[in-house]
Design an enzyme around this catalytic site. Structure first.
Site, PDB file in Angstrom:
ATOM      1  N   SER A 232      -9.351  -0.857   7.906  1.00 48.21           N
ATOM      2  CA  SER A 232      -8.809  -0.447   6.347  1.00 48.21           C
ATOM      3  C   SER A 232      -8.461  -1.710   5.561  1.00 48.21           C
ATOM      4  CB  SER A 232      -7.809   0.578   6.397  1.00 48.21           C
ATOM      5  OG  SER A 232      -8.459   1.826   6.541  1.00 48.21           O
TER       6      SER A 232
ATOM      7  N   SER B 159      -9.245   1.912   3.629  1.00 47.00           N
ATOM      8  CA  SER B 159      -8.384   2.649   2.780  1.00 47.00           C
ATOM      9  C   SER B 159      -7.319   1.640   2.143  1.00 47.00           C
ATOM     10  CB  SER B 159      -7.440   3.656   3.682  1.00 47.00           C
ATOM     11  OG  SER B 159      -6.527   3.069   4.470  1.00 47.00           O
TER      12      SER B 159
ATOM     13  N   LYS C 205       0.941  -1.224  -0.045  1.00 43.93           N
ATOM     14  CA  LYS C 205       0.029  -0.016  -0.090  1.00 43.93           C
ATOM     15  C   LYS C 205       0.843   1.268  -0.086  1.00 43.93           C
ATOM     16  CE  LYS C 205      -3.860   1.759   2.973  1.00 43.93           C
ATOM     17  NZ  LYS C 205      -4.456   1.425   4.170  1.00 43.93           N
TER      18      LYS C 205
END
Length: 475
Positions: A185, A161, A87
């Site tokens: 997330s 996220s 990420k």
């Protein structure tokens, strides 16, 4: 968009992390072919799925060629030559870390500890996946990169996220990815894309170069299609840095896959934790979680409807840590461009970064004791991961702070208390709505209970076979 070898695009899409690692180690496929196929799939879907912020084509192919040389020399590592993604809140040497924001950012000089460990296990990092600004929302979109789409329905968000990571894995661009979870997330996008997402014990995977992330709320963890693949990536990334504030006793997650968890006492808790806005559980999500409970009963477990009452103090501990964490990251990224909602949250975080934050941190032992008492009667809690299926991707666009808070709370009120506690939780796929949208359920345990949760999740997977359900290719 250029695809160097369109015939190679489908290639290794069907293989999971462990399968691909075995194929490369056994010589059935080279790392160069596996990494090249992943990069081609990323290129072929970037204009539609939009899962990646950074694609490391040249560097990743060079690393794959080096992995092939090491393999030919007889070297073996758990992930040697296997393509994975991380990420874009995680440092990769030679690449910037934008964390969903706009602006020009200098390349990082060193890998984050988690990336260093993935490389030590032999993994090839093919790119950095999209995330919303500073990880704030269960949507993956921003003015700086557009909308990341859900592989199951391109009108929907994959969640956030870690939405770019979940979209990439669900679509088969990579076999697994490392995300982060500060309020759900990892688990939320896993639920909305039919994946296994593990939020491990705080400190299980290092957040270094931060001693802790978002004042202890945020942890790193894997997203994969199967429990075994998620456990394999967890083992590869796990381990402390000397500067970490949290250093739990080590585990071997993969050892728990296939292990009989025994007959467990499971609490089915549908009650929504404390929120400041009106929320309700979607009937289709509730039905899916109840079906998961029925499967657990059929497997021999005792499942009892028993709501876990969190109390207002959990929220009192979460908000100062979250918003002060946003402010801290915001102030440490000079020159960044952000949405006005991010600026507003950072401004509130400045107010809370003081006595309120101090009190929030000191509430945690009380919460451990209070919620820990619930586990005297139960081994695991089963709860919805989200209250609704995935919303439309554009639903978060152009609305104010209050409307945004109402939107995200209505969709995702269930996951954040476990970030306050720092305890493990795993999203498992729970089926689909009538319109074909994935939904999930979370298995929640006390401190350091990953092995128990993993063994239970793997037992569920052996019955439900969720990894056999895949979205159609996007190319």
């Amino acid at each position: 968009m250029t695809v160097s070898d369109p015939a190679r695009v489908p290639g290794t899409r069907e293989l999971g992390l462990a399968e691909l690692a075995a194929a490369i180690a056994g010589g059935a496929i080279t790392s160069t072919t596996a990494v090249g196929g992943a990069l081609d799939r990323i290129d072929a879907t970037q204009g539609t799925l939009n899962a990646f912020r950074i694609v490391r084509r040249e560097r990743a192919l060079a690393e794959a060629a080096e992995a092939d040389r090491r393999l030919a020399a007889g070297e073996r590592l758990p992930l040697l030559g296997v393509p994975v993604a991380v990420k874009d809140d995680t440092d990769v040497a030679g690449e910037p870390t934008a964390f969903g924001c706009g602006g020009d950012f200098a390349p990082k000089a060193q890998d984050a500890e988690s990336v260093r460990r993935l490389r030590a296990a032999g993994a090839v990092i093919v790119g950095k996946t999209n995330t919303c600004e500073l990880g704030q929302w269960p949507f993956t979109s921003a003015a700086w990169f557009g909308h990341t789409r859900n592989p199951w329905d391109r009108t929907r968000t994959p969640g956030g996220s870690s939405g770019g990571a979940s979209a990439a894995v669900a679509a088969g661009l990579v076999p697994a990815a490392l995300g982060s979870d500060g309020a759900g997330s990892i688990r939320i996008p896993a639920a909305w894309t039919n994946l296994v997402g593990i939020k491990p014990q705080r400190g299980r995977i290092s957040t270094w170069p931060e001693p802790e992330a978002f004042y202890g709320l945020t942890v790193n963890g894997p997203l994969a299609r199967t429990v075994a693949d998620a456990a394999l990536l967890l083992d590869a990334a796990a381990g402390p840095h000397p500067g970490d504030l949290h250093r739990p006793e080590p585990i071997t997650a993969s050892d728990a896959v296939g292990r009989d968890p025994g007959k467990l006492r499971i609490a089915l808790s549908l009650r929504i934790p404390f929120t400041a806005t009106r929320t309700a559980l979607d009937p289709e999500v509730e039905q899916a979680v109840r079906r998961t409970a029925d499967t657990l009963r059929a497997l021999g477990h005792s499942v009892t409807v028993a709501d876990l009452h969190y109390g207002i103090l959990v929220g009192a501990s979460f908000l100062p840590r979250s918003l002060a964490g946003i402010r801290r990251v915001h102030t440490r990224m000079p020159g960044l461009k952000v949405d006005p909602r991010t600026t507003a949250n950072a401004r509130i975080g400045r107010v809370l970064d003081g006595p309120a934050l101090y009190a929030a941190r000191h509430l945690e032992p009380l919460l451990h004791s209070r919620i820990g008492r619930f586990f005297r009667g139960y081994d695991v809690v089963l709860a919805p991961t989200t209250a609704t299926p995935a919303p439309r991707a554009e639903e978060i666009d152009g609305i104010g702070v209050n409307a945004t808070n109402n939107l995200i709370t209505a969709a995702c009120p269930y996951t954040w208390p476990w970030n306050v506690l720092g305890w493990p939780s795993i999203n498992v796929p729970a089926g689909f709505t009538d319109t074909g949208l994935p939904v999930g359920a979370q298995l929640m345990g006390t401190a350091n209970s990953e092995p128990l949760l993993i063994s239970l999740a793997a037992q569920l997977e052996s019955e439900l076979q969720w990894h056999r359900h895949r979205p159609d290719p996007w190319w």
